[in-house]
Design an enzyme around this catalytic site. Sequence first.
Site, PDB file in Angstrom:
ATOM      1  N   HIS A  20      45.508-102.965  90.250  1.00 40.96           N
ATOM      2  CA  HIS A  20      44.440-102.940  91.249  1.00 40.96           C
ATOM      3  C   HIS A  20      44.035-104.353  91.671  1.00 40.96           C
ATOM      4  O   HIS A  20      42.859-104.654  91.841  1.00 40.96           O
ATOM      5  CB  HIS A  20      43.239-102.135  90.750  1.00 40.96           C
ATOM      6  CG  HIS A  20      43.569-100.674  90.569  1.00 40.96           C
ATOM      7  ND1 HIS A  20      44.488-100.239  89.642  1.00 40.96           N
ATOM      8  CD2 HIS A  20      43.103 -99.562  91.187  1.00 40.96           C
ATOM      9  CE1 HIS A  20      44.596 -98.923  89.703  1.00 40.96           C
ATOM     10  NE2 HIS A  20      43.768 -98.479  90.645  1.00 40.96           N
TER      11      HIS A  20
ATOM     12  N   GLU B 175      36.101-105.099  78.066  1.00 40.95           N
ATOM     13  CA  GLU B 175      37.239-105.971  78.363  1.00 40.95           C
ATOM     14  C   GLU B 175      37.236-107.236  77.514  1.00 40.95           C
ATOM     15  O   GLU B 175      38.294-107.757  77.150  1.00 40.95           O
ATOM     16  CB  GLU B 175      37.227-106.347  79.852  1.00 40.95           C
ATOM     17  CG  GLU B 175      37.430-105.168  80.801  1.00 40.95           C
ATOM     18  CD  GLU B 175      36.165-104.327  80.986  1.00 40.95           C
ATOM     19  OE1 GLU B 175      35.067-104.783  80.579  1.00 40.95           O
ATOM     20  OE2 GLU B 175      36.279-103.213  81.532  1.00 40.95           O
TER      21      GLU B 175
ATOM     22  N   SER C  26      44.971 -95.000  85.282  1.00 41.46           N
ATOM     23  CA  SER C  26      45.118 -95.772  86.514  1.00 41.46           C
ATOM     24  C   SER C  26      46.079 -96.934  86.344  1.00 41.46           C
ATOM     25  O   SER C  26      46.826 -97.275  87.259  1.00 41.46           O
ATOM     26  CB  SER C  26      43.757 -96.319  86.962  1.00 41.46           C
ATOM     27  OG  SER C  26      42.881 -95.253  87.222  1.00 41.46           O
TER      28      SER C  26
ATOM     29  N   ASP D 280      37.407 -97.913  96.950  1.00 41.43           N
ATOM     30  CA  ASP D 280      36.417 -98.317  95.937  1.00 41.43           C
ATOM     31  C   ASP D 280      35.595 -99.535  96.377  1.00 41.43           C
ATOM     32  O   ASP D 280      34.496 -99.773  95.871  1.00 41.43           O
ATOM     33  CB  ASP D 280      37.096 -98.619  94.594  1.00 41.43           C
ATOM     34  CG  ASP D 280      37.307 -97.357  93.765  1.00 41.43           C
ATOM     35  OD1 ASP D 280      36.770 -96.299  94.167  1.00 41.43           O
ATOM     36  OD2 ASP D 280      38.002 -97.426  92.742  1.00 41.43           O
TER      37      ASP D 280
ATOM     38  N   ARG E 143      47.737-101.222  93.371  1.00 40.06           N
ATOM     39  CA  ARG E 143      47.487 -99.784  93.316  1.00 40.06           C
ATOM     40  C   ARG E 143      48.379 -99.018  94.280  1.00 40.06           C
ATOM     41  O   ARG E 143      48.892 -97.951  93.973  1.00 40.06           O
ATOM     42  CB  ARG E 143      46.016 -99.515  93.680  1.00 40.06           C
ATOM     43  CG  ARG E 143      45.699 -98.055  93.859  1.00 40.06           C
ATOM     44  CD  ARG E 143      44.220 -97.826  94.104  1.00 40.06           C
ATOM     45  NE  ARG E 143      43.958 -96.396  94.239  1.00 40.06           N
ATOM     46  CZ  ARG E 143      43.645 -95.801  95.385  1.00 40.06           C
ATOM     47  NH1 ARG E 143      43.542 -96.498  96.498  1.00 40.06           N
ATOM     48  NH2 ARG E 143      43.436 -94.498  95.422  1.00 40.06           N
TER      49      ARG E 143
ATOM     50  N   ARG F 174      52.248-100.684  89.724  1.00 40.12           N
ATOM     51  CA  ARG F 174      51.646-100.181  88.485  1.00 40.12           C
ATOM     52  C   ARG F 174      52.457 -99.017  87.921  1.00 40.12           C
ATOM     53  O   ARG F 174      52.532 -98.828  86.713  1.00 40.12           O
ATOM     54  CB  ARG F 174      50.181 -99.783  88.700  1.00 40.12           C
ATOM     55  CG  ARG F 174      49.983 -98.666  89.696  1.00 40.12           C
ATOM     56  CD  ARG F 174      48.521 -98.268  89.812  1.00 40.12           C
ATOM     57  NE  ARG F 174      48.324 -97.406  90.962  1.00 40.12           N
ATOM     58  CZ  ARG F 174      47.472 -96.382  90.980  1.00 40.12           C
ATOM     59  NH1 ARG F 174      46.739 -96.098  89.927  1.00 40.12           N
ATOM     60  NH2 ARG F 174      47.351 -95.645  92.051  1.00 40.12           N
TER      61      ARG F 174
END
Lengths: 274, 328
Positions: free
Chosen positions: B125, B74, B53, B133, B183, B26
Amino acid sequence: MTDLSFLREMARKLRVEILKMLTKAGSGHTGGSLSAADIVTALYFYKMRHDPKNPKWEGRDRFVLSKGHAAPLLYAVLALCGYFDVALLQTLRQINSPLQGHPCCKSLPGIEVSTGSLGQGLSVANGLALGLKLNRSSSRVYCLLGDGEIQEGQIWEASMTASHYKLDNLCAIIDNNDLQIDGCCREVMNIYPIDEKFKAFGWHVIKIDGHNMEEIVAALDEVEKIKNKPSLILAKTIKGKGVSIFEGKAKYHGVAPTSEELEIALKELNNGKN
Amino acid sequence: MGKTECILSMSKVSVKDFFGKDMATRDAYGHILVELGKNNPHIVVLDADLSCSTKTALFAKNFPDRFFNMGIAEQDMMGTAAGLALSGKIPFASTFAIFATGRAWEQIRQTICYSNANVKIVATHGGITVGEDGATHQALEDVALMRVIPTMTVIVPADAYETAQCIISASEYNGPVYIRLGRAKVPSVLPEEYNFKIGKAYVFNIGKEVNIIANGMMVAEALKASEILNKEGISTGVINFPTVKPLDEVSLLQIARSSKLIITAEEHSIIGGLGSAVSEFLSENYPVKIKRIGVKDTFGCSGSWKELMKYYGLTAENIVKVVRENLT
């Protein structure tokens, strides 16, 4: 001076083509195609800048039929404008026909985006409007929504977006015929008050009679003058408008006329011929 | 995370700068996107409130007029991206993989793919390495969900260098593309001469007995496993398969012809991803024994990403174990 009688005559012709193709196809959405016929006529024969000989012309205004089940209406207006031969309308919903049950932009000229799954068109219209602004284009975007369609949550995401990005080159039109498949919108899932909701979301709202050509034309002129916010034309309409045996009946949402019904309908429409 | 902390750097970078770098894919995306933005005025970027992020915040900082934060929405983001594409822009739409492919699946199918809109969905992610998470944020089904849609191209790069290259390739390709990024920091695995092409596998080496077909962060694990196995005298090769769709069928046939056992390794459910794609093709064209390594039809859970890799068997050690158990 706008020739309103010409527009009314084109709307009548549109209804004739819609009913003929639906009867031939044996299935499809009659009520919601007829209810928006006057609005779509005014868009294609009065307001929108477009070139049937050059469907991808950069300077065109864009039309998104978010209520994709009114495909017969879109096909009929494109044919009458000259995008393709009117005879092609008789292939609606048949195998290998470019006239798919719901509009497919890859198979037919003049269709901006494939639609049919409700609730998605306004987001696309926003994207087109943003892109046109980035391109410093003066083209405008028109998006036709069903009233039942605004039960979809994505419509409200998109209505926030249109307002947030001040999309004054965007005009949404709601075909408020008050009927969806399972019945009256108020009873299935109450959508009212529509005008107050959109006002609260930051839109300029104009309420009109969606069958009064003078009001339609005036509203389409008015929205061009609105700056820094998107506009909504909330058009009160009658499902199945133009043919008394179909008018106001939820049954004709997704049912095509029989040949007997077509005969009655054409007689009525031809009586109204100018 | 504060606004300033998420801005990493704005100095000029080129694809070669990512070679040899151990970094999260990322991060590579965020940097290369800025370069892309400098070179192509049609690049626009959308994000759904996760730009720090997904690293699209870097693009936003450099090109605020071409960045659209869509808020936590989204579905609307995918539709808007389609509209931008249809007006001639090249939109990159980013959020976490689970929300991009799960929440907005039907928008991607109906509005983007059925219209063949030139939208690049770059989701970060992906997989179990989201870590703490937990299951709600760990996309283990995204590759399957994207692969099943006609016209969609699906890419899972292995390291920063491949990420930078595949982002550029996607921008030059006309049609919908899904790119899955991670991530966690991943080691550099691809050599300097590597040249990413959509639909092409990269052969590190072909084994005479076992070949491990991997993508994403499992490529590094596959390389470690092959080292162990080769030392044991089991001739093991590793093939990087970044493009899950379209599948490099030519390479697959060559690999199958040289294999007693094929292992697929991916940071994804064993259902529907790379392992499935390979199995589908080879079972019809050159049946060979295949063992799929991935998450076994279960949800993820919280933990550090390194712990989770072990917990779900996404390690070189587990690859070695599966090979030993299945090589007869």
